[in-house]
Write an enzyme that holds these catalytic residues in place. Structure first.
Site, mmCIF file in Angstrom:
data_model
loop_
_atom_site.group_PDB
_atom_site.id
_atom_site.type_symbol
_atom_site.label_atom_id
_atom_site.label_comp_id
_atom_site.label_asym_id
_atom_site.label_seq_id
_atom_site.Cartn_x
_atom_site.Cartn_y
_atom_site.Cartn_z
ATOM 1 N N GLN A 100 0.018 5.619 11.695
ATOM 2 C CA GLN A 100 0.227 6.251 10.224
ATOM 3 C C GLN A 100 2.031 7.098 9.819
ATOM 4 O OE1 GLN A 100 -3.102 7.397 11.453
ATOM 5 N NE2 GLN A 100 -3.969 5.811 10.765
ATOM 6 N N GLY A 101 2.273 6.889 8.896
ATOM 7 C CA GLY A 101 3.685 6.455 8.575
ATOM 8 C C GLY A 101 4.230 5.864 8.916
ATOM 9 N N ASP A 102 4.113 4.826 9.895
ATOM 10 C CA ASP A 102 4.876 3.748 9.882
ATOM 11 C C ASP A 102 5.669 2.583 9.451
ATOM 12 O OD1 ASP A 102 6.810 4.854 12.146
ATOM 13 O OD2 ASP A 102 4.404 4.523 13.208
ATOM 14 N N SER A 103 3.720 2.454 7.938
ATOM 15 C CA SER A 103 3.887 1.597 7.587
ATOM 16 C C SER A 103 4.806 1.151 6.464
ATOM 17 C CB SER A 103 2.757 2.530 6.693
ATOM 18 O OG SER A 103 1.077 1.538 6.382
ATOM 19 N N HIS B 229 0.945 -1.120 -0.097
ATOM 20 C CA HIS B 229 -0.068 0.249 0.072
ATOM 21 C C HIS B 229 0.252 1.329 -0.070
ATOM 22 C CE1 HIS B 229 0.068 0.434 4.256
ATOM 23 N NE2 HIS B 229 -0.336 1.504 4.411
ATOM 24 N N ASP C 33 -0.349 -7.777 2.206
ATOM 25 C CA ASP C 33 0.118 -6.586 1.970
ATOM 26 C C ASP C 33 1.973 -6.590 1.933
ATOM 27 O OD1 ASP C 33 0.363 -3.424 1.772
ATOM 28 O OD2 ASP C 33 -0.165 -2.800 3.659
#
Ligand SMILES: *[C@@H]1O[C@H](CO)[C@@H](O)[C@H](O)[C@H]1NC(C)=O
Ligand SMILES: *[C@@H]1O[C@H](CO)[C@@H](O)[C@H](O)[C@H]1NC(C)=O
Ligand SMILES: *[C@@H]1O[C@H](CO)[C@@H](O)[C@H](O)[C@H]1NC(C)=O
Ligand SMILES: *[C@@H]1O[C@H](CO)[C@@H](O)[C@H](O)[C@H]1NC(C)=O
Ligand SMILES: *[C@@H]1O[C@H](CO)[C@@H](O)[C@H](O)[C@H]1NC(C)=O
Ligand SMILES: *[C@@H]1O[C@H](CO)[C@@H](O)[C@H](O)[C@H]1NC(C)=O
Length: 293
Positions: free
Chosen positions: A222-225, A77, A131
């Site tokens: 969020q942003g660690d993905s 993603h 993912d």
């Protein structure tokens, strides 16, 4: 369902509604993290959109892990442009490694273009199944030189027992609700698949597992993905999604590295499509040149 790439924030709002978490008073952000020691995060990379990184550090969208001199493992993603509903092109990204502070280039910081990307064909934003993605770097680790602050991590190839304490790291949102300037790290435990399903039901399919604390309070966000979940010095998980962040009863969901091991190992740097485009446009230019002469 909350995806953990910054690019997906718009979508997140819609998903959260369906979970009716609106009355929760819990802080939905990573908390209780500490600044990551360089010695334990040498494989951590920052994946950025080149277009937004003219101010160095601003373009950060996701984390990733260096798994070979030129190979980065991340989440599918992170490679997807939700506005345009298509995967991004390799040239839209840069990858930065060897820095703790997102905004500073220090001795040893490597900034690389991306020559090609690959993702599982079966990844779906609706289910978050599969993912997993990889990127190949133009400027990876220099050959035959030990680098003090950058080195690849070994992929896990076995099952990790529930209860095992692991570390997750990234520049994702902190309890202040903003992306972190410094790379943060927190401890999370592997959670049994059955317990994970109690939280997320059929949302948990093969290739996913939960890690965190059922009590909430510490998590990725969020942003660690795309970033690393490391247990006993091996890469075990890829930060993928969750319901909010650090919410009681809703641990983080990760892609299972050993489950995808064969897929990951069999991706190569060769990018026939890119090359043929280059070749075609070159031949086209040549042809035009001939016509106009
Ligand atoms: C920068 O790092 C390299 C090794 O990574 C080292 O050899 C060199 O001395 C360092 N330079 C400075 C100015 O610290
Ligand atoms: C790097 O090391 C390998 C084997 O140790 C050697 O074959 C190769 O020539 C070296 N490459 C460079 C650029 O020094
Ligand atoms: C995976 O682990 C098994 C047993 O620990 C080992 O025999 C095998 O070589 C490993 N495979 C890879 C690709 O590392
Ligand atoms: C993680 O656990 C280690 C040792 O078990 C501890 O020293 C460290 O402070 C913990 N880190 C966090 C962020 O809680
Ligand atoms: C990950 O997948 C492997 C291989 O399918 C499996 O043995 C392992 O239990 C899974 N790990 C977790 C944490 O669920
Ligand atoms: C990558 O290369 C290996 C060996 O060179 C080959 O077996 C494999 O099929 C290749 N994978 C892809 C996706 O092209």
């Amino acid at each position: 369902m909350q995806l953990r790439g910054l690019l997906l924030i718009v979508l997140v709002i819609g998903f959260e509604k369906s979970y009716s978490q609106s009355d929760s008073k819990l802080d939905p952000r990573i908390i209780n993290g500490v600044e990551a020691p360089i010695s334990r995060t040498k494989f951590q990379v920052s994946i950025r959109l080149k277009q937004h990184d003219r101010i160095f550090g601003r373009g950060h969208i996701c984390g990733g892990s260096l798994i070979g001199p030129n190979k980065v493992l991340t989440a599918a993603h992170c490679l997807y442009n939700t506005d345009r509903k298509r995967y991004r092109k390799a040239k839209e990204f840069i990858v930065v490694m060897g820095t703790q502070n997102r905004f500073s280039r220090v001795n040893g910081t490597i900034v690389s273009d991306v020559t090609s990307i690959a993702y599982t064909n079966s990844f779906s934003l609706d289910t978050m199944r599969d993912d997993v993605g990889v990127m190949f770097l133009k400027t990876g680790l220099p050959a035959n030189k030990t680098h003090l602050t950058v080195s690849p991590i070994v992929l896990s190839n076995s099952s990790v027992a529930p209860g095992t304490k692991c570390q997750v790291s990234g520049w994702g949102k902190t309890s202040q609700g903003l992306l972190s300037t410094d790379l943060m790290m927190t401890n999370v435990s592997i959670i049994q698949q059955g317990v994970c399903r109690t939280s997320y039901g059929n949302g948990i399919v093969e290739g996913m597992f939960c890690a965190g604390s059922l009590l909430g309070g510490t998590d990725s966000c969020q942003g660690d993905s795309g970033g690393p979940l490391v247990c006993n010095n091996e890469l075990v998980g890829i930060v993928s999604w969750g319901n909010g962040c650090a919410q009681k009863g809703f641990p983080g969901v990760y892609s299972n590295v050993s489950y995808y091991r064969n897929w990951i190992d069999s991706r190569n740097a060769s990018a026939p499509v890119d090359y043929s485009f280059g070749f075609l446009s070159l031949s086209f230019t040549l042809a035009l040149g001939i016509l106009f002469n």
